[in-house]
Design an enzyme around this catalytic site. Sequence first.
Site, PDB file in Angstrom:
ATOM      1  N   HIS A 127      -4.735 -10.675   8.786  1.00  0.00           N
ATOM      2  CA  HIS A 127      -3.408 -10.130   9.112  1.00  0.00           C
ATOM      3  C   HIS A 127      -3.459  -8.625   8.864  1.00  0.00           C
ATOM      4  O   HIS A 127      -3.031  -8.122   7.842  1.00  0.00           O
ATOM      5  CB  HIS A 127      -2.318 -10.772   8.254  1.00  0.00           C
ATOM      6  CG  HIS A 127      -1.013 -10.033   8.355  1.00  0.00           C
ATOM      7  ND1 HIS A 127      -0.279  -9.973   9.503  1.00  0.00           N
ATOM      8  CD2 HIS A 127      -0.347  -9.269   7.462  1.00  0.00           C
ATOM      9  CE1 HIS A 127       0.791  -9.227   9.315  1.00  0.00           C
ATOM     10  NE2 HIS A 127       0.764  -8.781   8.087  1.00  0.00           N
ATOM     11  N   ARG A 167       0.846  -1.188   0.000  1.00  0.00           N
ATOM     12  CA  ARG A 167       0.000   0.000   0.000  1.00  0.00           C
ATOM     13  C   ARG A 167       0.881   1.238   0.000  1.00  0.00           C
ATOM     14  O   ARG A 167       1.785   1.377   0.812  1.00  0.00           O
ATOM     15  CB  ARG A 167      -0.888   0.002   1.240  1.00  0.00           C
ATOM     16  CG  ARG A 167      -1.954   1.082   1.225  1.00  0.00           C
ATOM     17  CD  ARG A 167      -2.668   1.149   2.559  1.00  0.00           C
ATOM     18  NE  ARG A 167      -3.611   0.059   2.749  1.00  0.00           N
ATOM     19  CZ  ARG A 167      -4.924   0.139   2.510  1.00  0.00           C
ATOM     20  NH1 ARG A 167      -5.455   1.255   2.084  1.00  0.00           N
ATOM     21  NH2 ARG A 167      -5.711  -0.895   2.711  1.00  0.00           N
ATOM     22  N   ARG A 178       4.583 -12.846  17.567  1.00  0.00           N
ATOM     23  CA  ARG A 178       4.630 -11.584  18.314  1.00  0.00           C
ATOM     24  C   ARG A 178       3.783 -11.695  19.582  1.00  0.00           C
ATOM     25  O   ARG A 178       4.163 -11.187  20.650  1.00  0.00           O
ATOM     26  CB  ARG A 178       4.081 -10.446  17.447  1.00  0.00           C
ATOM     27  CG  ARG A 178       5.012 -10.033  16.314  1.00  0.00           C
ATOM     28  CD  ARG A 178       4.271  -9.182  15.292  1.00  0.00           C
ATOM     29  NE  ARG A 178       5.158  -8.593  14.314  1.00  0.00           N
ATOM     30  CZ  ARG A 178       4.756  -8.010  13.191  1.00  0.00           C
ATOM     31  NH1 ARG A 178       3.457  -7.949  12.901  1.00  0.00           N
ATOM     32  NH2 ARG A 178       5.628  -7.487  12.356  1.00  0.00           N
ATOM     33  N   GLN A 210      -0.848 -15.764 -10.814  1.00  0.00           N
ATOM     34  CA  GLN A 210      -0.071 -16.749 -10.051  1.00  0.00           C
ATOM     35  C   GLN A 210      -0.950 -17.931  -9.645  1.00  0.00           C
ATOM     36  O   GLN A 210      -0.501 -19.077  -9.657  1.00  0.00           O
ATOM     37  CB  GLN A 210       0.596 -16.092  -8.837  1.00  0.00           C
ATOM     38  CG  GLN A 210       1.721 -15.135  -9.284  1.00  0.00           C
ATOM     39  CD  GLN A 210       2.552 -14.586  -8.148  1.00  0.00           C
ATOM     40  OE1 GLN A 210       2.336 -14.891  -6.994  1.00  0.00           O
ATOM     41  NE2 GLN A 210       3.528 -13.749  -8.487  1.00  0.00           N
ATOM     42  N   ARG A 216      -8.348   1.136  -0.668  1.00  0.00           N
ATOM     43  CA  ARG A 216      -8.346  -0.327  -0.601  1.00  0.00           C
ATOM     44  C   ARG A 216      -8.597  -0.961  -1.976  1.00  0.00           C
ATOM     45  O   ARG A 216      -7.960  -1.940  -2.343  1.00  0.00           O
ATOM     46  CB  ARG A 216      -9.384  -0.821   0.413  1.00  0.00           C
ATOM     47  CG  ARG A 216      -9.496  -2.330   0.423  1.00  0.00           C
ATOM     48  CD  ARG A 216      -9.929  -2.891   1.748  1.00  0.00           C
ATOM     49  NE  ARG A 216     -11.228  -2.407   2.143  1.00  0.00           N
ATOM     50  CZ  ARG A 216     -11.759  -2.622   3.355  1.00  0.00           C
ATOM     51  NH1 ARG A 216     -11.098  -3.304   4.248  1.00  0.00           N
ATOM     52  NH2 ARG A 216     -12.948  -2.166   3.642  1.00  0.00           N
ATOM     53  N   ASP A 274       2.161 -12.653  13.514  1.00  0.00           N
ATOM     54  CA  ASP A 274       1.315 -12.110  14.583  1.00  0.00           C
ATOM     55  C   ASP A 274       1.290 -13.082  15.768  1.00  0.00           C
ATOM     56  O   ASP A 274       1.369 -12.670  16.924  1.00  0.00           O
ATOM     57  CB  ASP A 274      -0.102 -11.880  14.046  1.00  0.00           C
ATOM     58  CG  ASP A 274      -0.075 -11.081  12.761  1.00  0.00           C
ATOM     59  OD1 ASP A 274       0.390  -9.932  12.802  1.00  0.00           O
ATOM     60  OD2 ASP A 274      -0.476 -11.606  11.713  1.00  0.00           O
TER      61      ASP A 274
HETATM   62  P1  NAX Z   1      10.147  -6.018  -0.827  1.00  0.00           P
HETATM   63  O1  NAX Z   1       9.528  -4.867  -1.538  1.00  0.00           O
HETATM   64  O2  NAX Z   1      11.494  -5.878  -0.224  1.00  0.00           O
HETATM   65  O3  NAX Z   1      10.208  -7.267  -1.813  1.00  0.00           O
HETATM   66  C1  NAX Z   1       9.134  -7.656  -2.604  1.00  0.00           C
HETATM   67  C2  NAX Z   1       9.699  -8.252  -3.869  1.00  0.00           C
HETATM   68  O4  NAX Z   1       8.604  -8.768  -4.625  1.00  0.00           O
HETATM   69  C3  NAX Z   1      10.435  -7.244  -4.751  1.00  0.00           C
HETATM   70  O5  NAX Z   1      11.733  -7.728  -5.024  1.00  0.00           O
HETATM   71  C4  NAX Z   1       9.569  -7.191  -6.008  1.00  0.00           C
HETATM   72  O6  NAX Z   1      10.353  -7.028  -7.190  1.00  0.00           O
HETATM   73  C5  NAX Z   1       8.901  -8.553  -5.978  1.00  0.00           C
HETATM   74  N1  NAX Z   1       7.670  -8.656  -6.765  1.00  0.00           N
HETATM   75  C6  NAX Z   1       6.732  -7.708  -6.979  1.00  0.00           C
HETATM   76  N2  NAX Z   1       5.789  -8.175  -7.800  1.00  0.00           N
HETATM   77  C7  NAX Z   1       6.119  -9.434  -8.109  1.00  0.00           C
HETATM   78  C8  NAX Z   1       5.541 -10.423  -8.947  1.00  0.00           C
HETATM   79  N3  NAX Z   1       4.426 -10.191  -9.636  1.00  0.00           N
HETATM   80  N4  NAX Z   1       6.159 -11.620  -9.033  1.00  0.00           N
HETATM   81  C9  NAX Z   1       7.297 -11.858  -8.369  1.00  0.00           C
HETATM   82  N5  NAX Z   1       7.902 -10.957  -7.586  1.00  0.00           N
HETATM   83  C10 NAX Z   1       7.314  -9.754  -7.453  1.00  0.00           C
HETATM   84  O7  NAX Z   1       9.059  -6.463   0.265  1.00  0.00           O
HETATM   85  P2  NAX Z   1       9.263  -7.410   1.534  1.00  0.00           P
HETATM   86  O8  NAX Z   1       9.658  -6.591   2.684  1.00  0.00           O
HETATM   87  O9  NAX Z   1      10.075  -8.586   1.162  1.00  0.00           O
HETATM   88  O10 NAX Z   1       7.740  -7.837   1.799  1.00  0.00           O
HETATM   89  C11 NAX Z   1       7.033  -8.628   0.883  1.00  0.00           C
HETATM   90  C12 NAX Z   1       5.559  -8.664   1.236  1.00  0.00           C
HETATM   91  O11 NAX Z   1       5.363  -9.234   2.526  1.00  0.00           O
HETATM   92  C13 NAX Z   1       4.895  -7.287   1.297  1.00  0.00           C
HETATM   93  O12 NAX Z   1       3.635  -7.376   0.649  1.00  0.00           O
HETATM   94  C14 NAX Z   1       4.680  -7.083   2.775  1.00  0.00           C
HETATM   95  O13 NAX Z   1       3.590  -6.216   3.021  1.00  0.00           O
HETATM   96  C15 NAX Z   1       4.399  -8.485   3.227  1.00  0.00           C
HETATM   97  N6  NAX Z   1       4.513  -8.766   4.650  1.00  0.00           N
HETATM   98  C16 NAX Z   1       3.635  -9.639   5.185  1.00  0.00           C
HETATM   99  C17 NAX Z   1       3.690 -10.033   6.498  1.00  0.00           C
HETATM  100  C18 NAX Z   1       2.716 -11.010   7.067  1.00  0.00           C
HETATM  101  O14 NAX Z   1       2.777 -11.236   8.276  1.00  0.00           O
HETATM  102  N7  NAX Z   1       1.810 -11.639   6.317  1.00  0.00           N
HETATM  103  C19 NAX Z   1       4.694  -9.449   7.411  1.00  0.00           C
HETATM  104  C20 NAX Z   1       5.881  -8.886   6.706  1.00  0.00           C
HETATM  105  C21 NAX Z   1       5.577  -8.143   5.430  1.00  0.00           C
HETATM  106  O15 NAX Z   1       5.162  -6.843   5.753  1.00  0.00           O
END
Ligand code: NAX
Length: 327
Positions: free
Chosen positions: A187, A92, A162, A112, A98, A159
């Site tokens: 989440h 976001r 944590r 995917q 949203r 979560d």
């Molecule tokens: P980053 O932005 O560091 O890495 C994401 C990667 O995904 C980038 O390298 C990007 O090029 C790649 N990407 C984007 N679109 C893609 C696609 N269509 N196919 C393949 N790769 C693609 O983010 P990061 O910190 O690694 O977090 C990744 C995701 O996890 C985010 O959406 C984040 O919000 C989510 N999270 C979820 C959590 C949970 O508890 N469910 C907690 C941690 C995190 O915040």
Amino acid sequence: TKQPVRVAVTGAAGQIGYSLLFRIASGDMLGKDQPVILQLLEITPALKALQGVVMELRDCAFPLLADIVTSDDPMVAFKDADYALLVGAMPRKAGMERGDLLSANGGIFKPQGEALNAVASRDVKVLVVGNPANTNALIAQQNAPDLDPKQFTAMVRLDHNRAISQLAEQTGQPVSAIKNITIWGNHSSTQYPDLSQATVNGQPALDLVEREWYEGTYIPTVAKRGAAIIEARGASSAASAASAAIDHMRDWALGTPEGEWVSMGIPSDGSYGVPEGLIYGFPVRCSGGQYEMVQGLDVSEFSRGKMDATAQELIEERDEVRKLGLV
Ligand code: NAX
């Protein structure tokens, strides 16, 4: 020795990927006797950075790392995958509604889901980490009609972890003393970290802490922990998120300890009054590579309110992605 299994990871060149891949390759996820083939998906502009990560993976000389495949095509990265960790997503951005967020993620999780449906192992276990994780999992699942809907899960394990750590700190006990916390729902900040069944060294957790602390401090601290990490670190949780993903997949594949449960975002079957089909955090036990919802827990009026509120948010997200034609 065991045959290698195929583990697909999307967003592999991102922050979480940089912690996650090394732990998978070292055997933390599937066991120290299970060789793995990593199948890494990135968007085209990130393939060069991904190549650097691959060089480092090779430089670790992990005995369990049988091979590495990289691609910007989900049909390649998901081919015969036994496990798929969908980490890459569209975060976001400031001012994003949203609907815009869900639409951007639909552009990722619909194709995917279709690719998993077409080429993954028929027994693939899918974990969606990329946010909004529950609804992204729903989008992928709904676009994979030939797979069992139960094969699609979302991560609430960070979560959950944590919630364990905050309770351990408050009670002055080690994390290993704490059992049977549940994260219900989304989440997101509406999640409900529930201590009503939790124990600390076998004693009911709610006998050990003040009700006021539980409702006024504990629940919001757990629910807003992600924001606190961003505030402190200047970047979102990465190593802890990767660790939680490892925990989620390891428990699903290898089983939860006797007498304990963990939290997973799974398709609701209507239990606990949660509308059927929503991908919702529930208490689960795992064995033999399958998870099963823990049934029959008492739900207080306080819990009911919290569980309904987070369900309501997921209903709204589902309605939005329906309107967009993504599910
Ligand atoms: P980053 O932005 O560091 O890495 C994401 C990667 O995904 C980038 O390298 C990007 O090029 C790649 N990407 C984007 N679109 C893609 C696609 N269509 N196919 C393949 N790769 C693609 O983010 P990061 O910190 O690694 O977090 C990744 C995701 O996890 C985010 O959406 C984040 O919000 C989510 N999270 C979820 C959590 C949970 O508890 N469910 C907690 C941690 C995190 O915040």
